[in-house]
Write a protein that holds these residues in place. Structure first.
Motif, PDB file in Angstrom:
ATOM      1  N   GLU A 116       0.829  -1.205   0.000  1.00  0.00           N
ATOM      2  CA  GLU A 116       0.000   0.000   0.000  1.00  0.00           C
ATOM      3  C   GLU A 116       0.866   1.258   0.000  1.00  0.00           C
ATOM      4  O   GLU A 116       0.600   2.219  -0.742  1.00  0.00           O
ATOM      5  CB  GLU A 116      -0.939   0.010   1.211  1.00  0.00           C
ATOM      6  N   LYS A 117       1.911   1.264   0.818  1.00  0.00           N
ATOM      7  CA  LYS A 117       2.800   2.430   0.866  1.00  0.00           C
ATOM      8  C   LYS A 117       3.481   2.679  -0.475  1.00  0.00           C
ATOM      9  O   LYS A 117       3.590   3.822  -0.932  1.00  0.00           O
ATOM     10  CB  LYS A 117       3.845   2.241   1.970  1.00  0.00           C
ATOM     11  N   ARG A 130       0.941   4.105  -2.875  1.00  0.00           N
ATOM     12  CA  ARG A 130       0.619   5.503  -2.569  1.00  0.00           C
ATOM     13  C   ARG A 130       1.722   6.454  -3.041  1.00  0.00           C
ATOM     14  O   ARG A 130       1.431   7.610  -3.382  1.00  0.00           O
ATOM     15  CB  ARG A 130       0.386   5.680  -1.062  1.00  0.00           C
ATOM     16  N   ILE A 186       0.936   8.006  -6.378  1.00  0.00           N
ATOM     17  CA  ILE A 186      -0.238   8.868  -6.572  1.00  0.00           C
ATOM     18  C   ILE A 186       0.088  10.133  -7.383  1.00  0.00           C
ATOM     19  O   ILE A 186      -0.662  10.484  -8.304  1.00  0.00           O
ATOM     20  CB  ILE A 186      -0.903   9.219  -5.222  1.00  0.00           C
ATOM     21  N   GLY A 221      -6.426   8.836  -3.208  1.00  0.00           N
ATOM     22  CA  GLY A 221      -5.752   8.547  -1.953  1.00  0.00           C
ATOM     23  C   GLY A 221      -6.703   8.180  -0.827  1.00  0.00           C
ATOM     24  O   GLY A 221      -6.265   7.791   0.266  1.00  0.00           O
ATOM     25  N   THR A 276      -9.119   6.268   1.707  1.00  0.00           N
ATOM     26  CA  THR A 276      -9.243   4.918   2.233  1.00  0.00           C
ATOM     27  C   THR A 276     -10.662   4.695   2.713  1.00  0.00           C
ATOM     28  O   THR A 276     -11.160   5.452   3.553  1.00  0.00           O
ATOM     29  CB  THR A 276      -8.279   4.665   3.409  1.00  0.00           C
TER      30      THR A 276
END
Length: 247
Positions: free
Chosen positions: A161-162, A165, A168, A234, A236
């Protein structure tokens, strides 16, 4: 006309479970769907048949997401079969399987996710979306401990996930939005089955702590909603039981 009419979606790991259920919902909303599987072609073909029987469009494409050539082929298959690639649902994950190497969880849950997103994004037009599916156990692993048997998976999904991201800004330049859907343990998934085998009683304990665990179909409906939800890139989306993790 469904909200996804004229759009094409790739759903990774969609021959069964959450991926298959999500693919069927997206097809019901008008999307042409690429069903991705690693080994089980008959199972993937059954999902395609069910979508077609309901009046939808789908094609099954085999591919190991840890293989760069397979990733490229999967992204290209959407364009060749249906003319575009507008939605990528990064559902495939793993790491509790045996015999695939100590680093398999990280290769699948981080490296393969990044590779798949990059391959898809190069073919996506502005207005497209990427949805990454994760668990609360992974999303909050830095602050909330999880079950020992699941920790390697949780840490690798968190790393994934990091890493996603970090892309993005690059996606924003292309006009592509990125959304995360985080859920609690899901009843009836292969992860839940393997976890309960490794730590008997773990799912029951989580069910009691959360009050309720979502079924595959219930969670898939939430994932599918985020394909078109009016949220910022971005974002969640927390599905069920997140209060325990958020403190």
């Amino acid at each position: 006309m469904g909200v996804l009419e004229g759009k094409t979606a790739v759903v990774t790991g969609s021959s069964r479970g959450i991926g298959a259920a999500t693919a069927k919902i997206l097809a019901g909303e008008g999307a042409a769907v690429v069903i991705n599987y690693r080994q089980k072609a008959p199972r993937a073909n059954k999902v395609v048949s069910e979508i077609e029987a309901a009046g939808g469009r789908a094609v099954a494409v085999g591919g190991d997401l840890t293989n760069a050539d397979d990733v490229e082929a999967l992204a290209q298959a959407a364009v060749e079969a249906f003319g575009s690639l507008d939605l990528l649902v990064l559902n495939a994950s793993g790491g509790m399987e045996s015999g695939l190497g100590e680093d398999y969880a990280l290769r699948l849950n981080r490296d393969a996710q990044v590779a798949m997103l990059k391959a898809a994004a190069e073919r996506m037009k502005p207005g497209s979306r990427v949805v990454f599916v994760t668990s609360h156990q992974a999303h909050f692993i830095d602050t909330v401990p999880t079950m020992d048997a699941y920790e390697p998976v949780a840490r690798s999904k968190n790393a994934g996930e990091k890493a996603l991201r970090e892309l993005i800004p690059w996606l924003e330049e292309k006009g592509i939005t990125f959304v995360v859907v985080s859920g609690d343990m899901i009843e009836g998934t292969i992860t839940a089955t393997l976890l309960d085998r490794a730590a008997p009683g773990a799912i029951e304990a989580r069910r009691e702590a959360a009050g309720k665990l979502y079924s595959v179909e219930e969670f898939a409906a939430e994932v599918a909603k985020m394909a078109t939800a009016d949220v910022e890139t971005g974002h969640t989306e927390y599905v069920g039981g997140a209060g325990h993790f958020q403190g």
